[in-house]
Design a protein around this motif. Structure first.
Motif, PDB file in Angstrom:
ATOM      1  N   TYR A  92       0.561  23.277  67.866  1.00  0.00           N
ATOM      2  CA  TYR A  92       0.963  23.035  66.516  1.00  0.00           C
ATOM      3  C   TYR A  92      -0.103  22.512  65.492  1.00  0.00           C
ATOM      4  O   TYR A  92       0.125  22.012  64.367  1.00  0.00           O
ATOM      5  CB  TYR A  92       2.382  22.569  66.297  1.00  0.00           C
ATOM      6  CG  TYR A  92       3.295  23.243  67.046  1.00  0.00           C
ATOM      7  CD1 TYR A  92       3.650  24.533  66.941  1.00  0.00           C
ATOM      8  CD2 TYR A  92       3.603  22.983  68.467  1.00  0.00           C
ATOM      9  CE1 TYR A  92       4.614  25.387  67.815  1.00  0.00           C
ATOM     10  CE2 TYR A  92       4.499  23.564  69.188  1.00  0.00           C
ATOM     11  CZ  TYR A  92       4.826  24.981  68.784  1.00  0.00           C
ATOM     12  OH  TYR A  92       5.686  25.644  69.801  1.00  0.00           O
ATOM     13  N   SER A 152      11.069  23.523  69.709  1.00  0.00           N
ATOM     14  CA  SER A 152      11.799  24.812  69.024  1.00  0.00           C
ATOM     15  C   SER A 152      11.898  24.938  67.737  1.00  0.00           C
ATOM     16  O   SER A 152      11.588  25.998  67.222  1.00  0.00           O
ATOM     17  CB  SER A 152      13.012  24.759  69.961  1.00  0.00           C
ATOM     18  OG  SER A 152      13.842  23.713  69.941  1.00  0.00           O
ATOM     19  N   GLN A 153      11.898  23.963  67.060  1.00  0.00           N
ATOM     20  CA  GLN A 153      12.001  23.592  65.554  1.00  0.00           C
ATOM     21  C   GLN A 153      10.491  24.225  65.125  1.00  0.00           C
ATOM     22  O   GLN A 153      10.439  25.084  64.059  1.00  0.00           O
ATOM     23  CB  GLN A 153      12.297  22.476  64.991  1.00  0.00           C
ATOM     24  CG  GLN A 153      13.489  22.006  65.169  1.00  0.00           C
ATOM     25  CD  GLN A 153      13.892  20.566  64.917  1.00  0.00           C
ATOM     26  OE1 GLN A 153      13.187  19.703  65.471  1.00  0.00           O
ATOM     27  NE2 GLN A 153      14.891  20.326  64.042  1.00  0.00           N
ATOM     28  N   LYS A 155       8.323  25.870  66.950  1.00  0.00           N
ATOM     29  CA  LYS A 155       8.059  27.246  67.137  1.00  0.00           C
ATOM     30  C   LYS A 155       8.896  28.214  66.176  1.00  0.00           C
ATOM     31  O   LYS A 155       8.516  29.228  65.889  1.00  0.00           O
ATOM     32  CB  LYS A 155       8.904  27.601  68.472  1.00  0.00           C
ATOM     33  CG  LYS A 155       8.012  28.213  69.503  1.00  0.00           C
ATOM     34  CD  LYS A 155       8.543  28.343  70.644  1.00  0.00           C
ATOM     35  CE  LYS A 155       7.533  29.119  71.823  1.00  0.00           C
ATOM     36  NZ  LYS A 155       8.104  29.064  73.267  1.00  0.00           N
ATOM     37  N   ALA A 156       9.804  27.658  65.432  1.00  0.00           N
ATOM     38  CA  ALA A 156      10.833  28.330  64.570  1.00  0.00           C
ATOM     39  C   ALA A 156       9.971  28.675  63.367  1.00  0.00           C
ATOM     40  O   ALA A 156      10.650  29.131  62.245  1.00  0.00           O
ATOM     41  CB  ALA A 156      12.167  27.830  64.601  1.00  0.00           C
ATOM     42  N   GLY A 157       8.934  27.502  63.195  1.00  0.00           N
ATOM     43  CA  GLY A 157       8.187  27.799  61.853  1.00  0.00           C
ATOM     44  C   GLY A 157       8.540  26.795  60.959  1.00  0.00           C
ATOM     45  O   GLY A 157       8.067  26.779  59.697  1.00  0.00           O
TER      46      GLY A 157
END
Ligand SMILES: [Zn+2]
Length: 320
Positions: A92, A152-153, A155-157
């Motif tokens: 990221y 995961s946050q 990844k969720a954008g």
């Protein structure tokens, strides 16, 4: 000649890639600059890593691994990471890795010493979290700024809110970062492979049980000295206590090792030179011209007479 700040900045910027978060990038370059002013030469070795690049890394040493329908399995290489695509802050653009370089800028130094720790402290003052502070697995080159977001946050954008501390702006008092961070295994993607192989050899040869992490820390240094003491007892009948501590007895028992020598003592010499950034061109236990060149270069840097023969003074500088 001493490496220029400009060179370190250019290399670092290039290595971070274009996907790096601007606040992370600014802080990383500031860290290189501040460290330089203290005579510590830091280079950023990695930054943003795409999911595909992560898949390629994860596929190393793993049978039948594929990502998005593409086979990334590469058994010709060892396992280097436990992080799958999306499980590393590098994916990221929020993480960087660094190492220290020699004064001339030509060699990476993997010793987690005072300089290394000082660089981490500078990074931390600029808002980074340091992998060397992790309790379960230590990732000494790793620094990240997560904004309190989990994989995961991200990844969720969800985008992290990062505040630059480069101009000394104090962080706001109430920051929304109370989220619990995923307890995923941190990326195990660093460490020097040659040092790992030295650590493996020391473990199997001298039963020292050190971590195979690719860094030259206190435990690895101790293990090298233990190996040295073991060999002096075995080969020269010295009666040293094998404690991994460099002292006058071990020094006095040190032999002269020169071109043509071979065996485990030469291997330990080569390993110690490598740890100090002097590559002996082969970790083969054979004292050839590459090892001699490395001994001479080390002796010059240590202000010893550069005769290419490793004796008690050279070993004392390597181990003391
Ligand atoms: Zn990292």
């Amino acid at each position: 000649m001493t490496v220029k700040l400009e060179t370190l900045m250019d290399r670092s910027e290039k290595n971070m890639g274009s996907g790096i978060h601007p606040v992370v990038k600014e802080a990383a370059l500031e860290m290189v600059k501040r460290a330089y002013q203290e005579g510590i030469f830091v280079q950023i070795s990695a930054g943003y890593r795409s999911m595909e690049e992560q898949a390629k890394l994860y596929g190393q040493g793993r049978l039948g691994y594929s990502y998005n329908g593409i086979n990334y399995s590469d058994l010709s290489k060892p396992v280097v990471t436990n992080a799958m695509p999306g499980q590393s802050y590098h994916n990221y653009g929020l993480a960087i890795d660094y190492f220290i370089v020699s004064d001339d800028g030509k060699n990476a130094l993997w010793t987690v010493d005072e300089k290394w720790r000082r660089a981490a402290a500078i990074g931390k003052s600029l808002g980074f979290t340091w992998g060397g502070d992790w309790s379960n697995f230590k990732d000494y080159p790793h620094l990240d700024m997560t904004g309190g977001l989990s994989y995961s946050q991200l990844k969720a954008g969800i985008k992290p809110i990062l505040i630059s501390k480069v101009n000394g702006t104090p962080p706001p008092v109430t920051q929304v970062e109370s989220e619990v961070i995923d307890k995923d295994t941190p990326p195990k993607d660093s460490g020097n492979p040659t040092i790992k192989s030295i650590q493996k050899t020391l473990n199997s040869r001298y039963h020292v049980k050190i971590d195979v992490d690719g860094y030259y820390g206190q435990n690895t240094k101790k293990a090298l000295i233990k190996g040295f003491q073991t060999e002096l007892n075995k080969q020269y009948g010295a009666k040293l206590i094998v404690d991994g501590i460099w002292g006058p007895q071990t020094k006095a028992a040190s032999p002269n090792v020169r071109e043509g020598a071979k065996g485990n003592i030469t291997y330990i010499l080569q390993a110690a030179l490598y740890m100090e950034g002097y590559y002996p061109h082969g970790m083969d236990g054979i004292f050839g011209s590459g090892t001699e060149t490395a001994v001479k270069a080390f002796q010059r840097a240590a202000r010893l007479s550069a005769d290419g023969i490793a004796g008690e003074d050279t070993f004392a500088k390597l181990f003391g």
